[in-house]
Write a protein that holds these residues in place. Structure first.
Motif, PDB file in Angstrom:
ATOM      1  N   ALA A 113       0.076  -2.042 -14.131  1.00  0.00           N
ATOM      2  CA  ALA A 113       1.171  -2.531 -14.625  1.00  0.00           C
ATOM      3  C   ALA A 113       2.356  -1.598 -14.508  1.00  0.00           C
ATOM      4  O   ALA A 113       3.491  -2.345 -14.063  1.00  0.00           O
ATOM      5  N   GLN A 114       2.310  -0.504 -14.659  1.00  0.00           N
ATOM      6  CA  GLN A 114       3.395   0.413 -14.540  1.00  0.00           C
ATOM      7  C   GLN A 114       3.866   0.434 -13.037  1.00  0.00           C
ATOM      8  O   GLN A 114       5.163   0.376 -12.654  1.00  0.00           O
ATOM      9  N   LEU A 115       2.994   0.372 -12.147  1.00  0.00           N
ATOM     10  CA  LEU A 115       3.229   0.503 -10.945  1.00  0.00           C
ATOM     11  C   LEU A 115       4.174  -0.895 -10.346  1.00  0.00           C
ATOM     12  O   LEU A 115       5.083  -0.849  -9.539  1.00  0.00           O
ATOM     13  N   ARG A 116       3.407  -1.837 -10.805  1.00  0.00           N
ATOM     14  CA  ARG A 116       4.255  -3.171 -10.634  1.00  0.00           C
ATOM     15  C   ARG A 116       5.584  -3.406 -11.093  1.00  0.00           C
ATOM     16  O   ARG A 116       6.583  -3.551 -10.193  1.00  0.00           O
ATOM     17  N   SER A 117       5.788  -2.862 -12.349  1.00  0.00           N
ATOM     18  CA  SER A 117       7.279  -2.740 -12.800  1.00  0.00           C
ATOM     19  C   SER A 117       7.933  -1.805 -12.040  1.00  0.00           C
ATOM     20  O   SER A 117       9.119  -2.313 -11.836  1.00  0.00           O
ATOM     21  N   GLU A 118       7.683  -0.701 -11.754  1.00  0.00           N
ATOM     22  CA  GLU A 118       8.444   0.431 -11.053  1.00  0.00           C
ATOM     23  C   GLU A 118       8.952  -0.131  -9.871  1.00  0.00           C
ATOM     24  O   GLU A 118       9.971  -0.146  -8.936  1.00  0.00           O
ATOM     25  N   PHE A 119       7.767  -0.817  -9.197  1.00  0.00           N
ATOM     26  CA  PHE A 119       7.931  -1.149  -7.731  1.00  0.00           C
ATOM     27  C   PHE A 119       9.104  -2.489  -7.718  1.00  0.00           C
ATOM     28  O   PHE A 119       9.992  -2.256  -7.060  1.00  0.00           O
ATOM     29  N   GLU A 120       9.016  -3.247  -8.611  1.00  0.00           N
ATOM     30  CA  GLU A 120       9.928  -4.341  -8.693  1.00  0.00           C
ATOM     31  C   GLU A 120      11.300  -3.959  -9.082  1.00  0.00           C
ATOM     32  O   GLU A 120      12.324  -4.210  -8.565  1.00  0.00           O
ATOM     33  N   ASP A 121      11.453  -2.961 -10.188  1.00  0.00           N
ATOM     34  CA  ASP A 121      12.661  -2.302 -10.586  1.00  0.00           C
ATOM     35  C   ASP A 121      13.137  -1.634  -9.207  1.00  0.00           C
ATOM     36  O   ASP A 121      14.547  -1.808  -9.044  1.00  0.00           O
ATOM     37  N   ARG A 122      12.690  -0.767  -8.545  1.00  0.00           N
ATOM     38  CA  ARG A 122      13.192  -0.053  -7.583  1.00  0.00           C
ATOM     39  C   ARG A 122      13.307  -0.979  -6.169  1.00  0.00           C
ATOM     40  O   ARG A 122      14.376  -0.461  -5.601  1.00  0.00           O
ATOM     41  N   THR A 123      12.882  -1.974  -6.126  1.00  0.00           N
ATOM     42  CA  THR A 123      13.336  -2.920  -4.904  1.00  0.00           C
ATOM     43  C   THR A 123      14.230  -4.086  -5.284  1.00  0.00           C
ATOM     44  O   THR A 123      14.314  -4.909  -4.490  1.00  0.00           O
ATOM     45  N   ALA A 124      14.821  -4.059  -6.440  1.00  0.00           N
ATOM     46  CA  ALA A 124      15.642  -5.036  -7.155  1.00  0.00           C
ATOM     47  C   ALA A 124      15.055  -6.243  -7.191  1.00  0.00           C
ATOM     48  O   ALA A 124      15.581  -7.396  -6.956  1.00  0.00           O
ATOM     49  N   GLY A 125      13.793  -6.315  -7.248  1.00  0.00           N
ATOM     50  CA  GLY A 125      13.145  -7.514  -7.598  1.00  0.00           C
ATOM     51  C   GLY A 125      12.968  -8.408  -6.359  1.00  0.00           C
ATOM     52  O   GLY A 125      12.651  -9.460  -6.293  1.00  0.00           O
ATOM     53  N   THR A 126      13.200  -7.876  -5.196  1.00  0.00           N
ATOM     54  CA  THR A 126      13.164  -8.398  -3.812  1.00  0.00           C
ATOM     55  C   THR A 126      11.798  -8.918  -3.381  1.00  0.00           C
ATOM     56  O   THR A 126      11.637 -10.003  -2.879  1.00  0.00           O
ATOM     57  N   TRP A 127      10.994  -8.092  -3.734  1.00  0.00           N
ATOM     58  CA  TRP A 127       9.463  -8.339  -3.331  1.00  0.00           C
ATOM     59  C   TRP A 127       8.548  -8.250  -4.673  1.00  0.00           C
ATOM     60  O   TRP A 127       8.098  -7.479  -5.142  1.00  0.00           O
ATOM     61  N   ARG A 159       0.778  -1.068   0.145  1.00  0.00           N
ATOM     62  CA  ARG A 159       0.001  -0.183  -0.042  1.00  0.00           C
ATOM     63  C   ARG A 159       0.882   1.188   0.095  1.00  0.00           C
ATOM     64  O   ARG A 159       0.898   2.239  -0.791  1.00  0.00           O
ATOM     65  N   GLN A 160       1.701   1.380   0.988  1.00  0.00           N
ATOM     66  CA  GLN A 160       2.592   2.535   1.091  1.00  0.00           C
ATOM     67  C   GLN A 160       3.496   2.719  -0.082  1.00  0.00           C
ATOM     68  O   GLN A 160       4.032   3.624  -0.634  1.00  0.00           O
ATOM     69  N   VAL A 206       1.577   9.719   2.196  1.00  0.00           N
ATOM     70  CA  VAL A 206       2.881   9.407   1.844  1.00  0.00           C
ATOM     71  C   VAL A 206       3.971  10.206   2.650  1.00  0.00           C
ATOM     72  O   VAL A 206       4.946   9.508   3.264  1.00  0.00           O
ATOM     73  N   GLY A 207       3.879  11.475   2.846  1.00  0.00           N
ATOM     74  CA  GLY A 207       4.524  12.178   3.778  1.00  0.00           C
ATOM     75  C   GLY A 207       4.842  11.734   4.980  1.00  0.00           C
ATOM     76  O   GLY A 207       5.866  11.348   5.486  1.00  0.00           O
ATOM     77  N   GLU A 208       3.663  11.414   5.706  1.00  0.00           N
ATOM     78  CA  GLU A 208       3.621  10.620   7.086  1.00  0.00           C
ATOM     79  C   GLU A 208       4.193   9.219   7.090  1.00  0.00           C
ATOM     80  O   GLU A 208       4.886   8.928   7.894  1.00  0.00           O
ATOM     81  N   TRP A 209       4.228   8.485   6.004  1.00  0.00           N
ATOM     82  CA  TRP A 209       4.837   7.242   6.174  1.00  0.00           C
ATOM     83  C   TRP A 209       6.494   7.406   6.039  1.00  0.00           C
ATOM     84  O   TRP A 209       7.143   6.911   6.560  1.00  0.00           O
ATOM     85  N   ALA A 213       3.711   6.062  -2.721  1.00  0.00           N
ATOM     86  CA  ALA A 213       5.210   6.464  -2.824  1.00  0.00           C
ATOM     87  C   ALA A 213       5.459   6.409  -4.294  1.00  0.00           C
ATOM     88  O   ALA A 213       5.695   7.693  -4.801  1.00  0.00           O
ATOM     89  N   LEU A 214       5.374   5.567  -5.032  1.00  0.00           N
ATOM     90  CA  LEU A 214       5.476   5.756  -6.395  1.00  0.00           C
ATOM     91  C   LEU A 214       4.526   6.597  -7.138  1.00  0.00           C
ATOM     92  O   LEU A 214       4.819   7.309  -8.228  1.00  0.00           O
ATOM     93  N   LEU A 215       3.134   6.791  -6.735  1.00  0.00           N
ATOM     94  CA  LEU A 215       2.422   7.446  -7.284  1.00  0.00           C
ATOM     95  C   LEU A 215       2.484   9.040  -7.103  1.00  0.00           C
ATOM     96  O   LEU A 215       2.206   9.937  -7.670  1.00  0.00           O
ATOM     97  N   SER A 216       3.428   9.269  -5.932  1.00  0.00           N
ATOM     98  CA  SER A 216       3.828  10.620  -5.499  1.00  0.00           C
ATOM     99  C   SER A 216       4.769  11.294  -6.625  1.00  0.00           C
ATOM    100  O   SER A 216       4.794  12.462  -6.735  1.00  0.00           O
TER     101      SER A 216
END
Length: 185
Positions: A19-33, A4-5, A77-80, A9-12
């Motif tokens: 699908a963009q969110l999924r790809s960005e999330f995986e790229d930015r977390t080195a595919g860890t999650w 969720r967070q 996002v800021g609070e997180w 953060a990506l949408l900020s």
């Protein structure tokens, strides 16, 4: 990790579709999650329900809906980012559960469990170290930081395995009758 967070953060940064969110999330977390795209859309639905995101217009020609943060979403996002994450906020650890149960069951060779895990952890550490070198070579700081976190966690696990093996040996020495005690019986 809160999906969720992470999506908020990506949408900020900019509006995106699932699908963009999924790809960005995986790229930015080195595919860890790795994320399932269905999980992303389910989370987007909840974020929309909670007033944190909203669709940006209608679906495009391919049926994709782009989402953007609401004012409430930007605040979230800021609070997180301003809050800390509790060190106790870890998911259940299968290895800890396996060892805790193993030491309490008579037919489990816990020393073998520890040795098997240590060997696998050392192999994993080598893979992570190579991946980190690759991230450094590509000047990919986000990937490098995620990999370093995994390296530190794996190193800590190996230290814990060493400690646990020593504790198990000491415990067994206290509970195993000595040869002198056995001859006195």
């Amino acid at each position: 990790m809160s999906i969720r967070q992470g999506l908020l953060a990506l949408l900020s940064q900019q509006p995106m579709y699932g699908a963009q969110l999924r790809s960005e999330f995986e790229d930015r977390t080195a595919g860890t999650w790795p994320l399932n795209v269905g999980q992303v859309y389910t989370t987007l639905g909840r974020l929309q329900r909670d007033g944190l995101v909203e669709p940006e217009g209608d679906a495009d020609d391919e049926g994709r809906i782009t989402y953007r943060l609401t004012t409430h979403g930007r605040t979230a996002v800021g609070e997180w980012f301003a809050s800390s994450v509790s060190p106790d906020h870890e998911p259940r650890d299968e290895l800890t559960i396996k060892v805790a149960l193993g030491v309490s069951l008579p037919d489990v060779d816990v020393a073998s469990v520890v040795q098997t895990q240590r060997a696998d952890s050392m192999r994993h550490l080598q893979v992570l170290t190579r991946a980190k070198r690759n991230a450094v070579d590509k000047d990919d700081l986000a990937r490098e930081l995620v990999l370093e976190r995994s390296i530190f966690a794996t190193e800590a696990q190996v230290r814990w395995l060493d400690h646990m093996e020593s504790r198990i040996r000491r415990s067994r020495r206290r509970t195993t009758p000595t040869a002198v005690e056995e001859t006195d019986r």
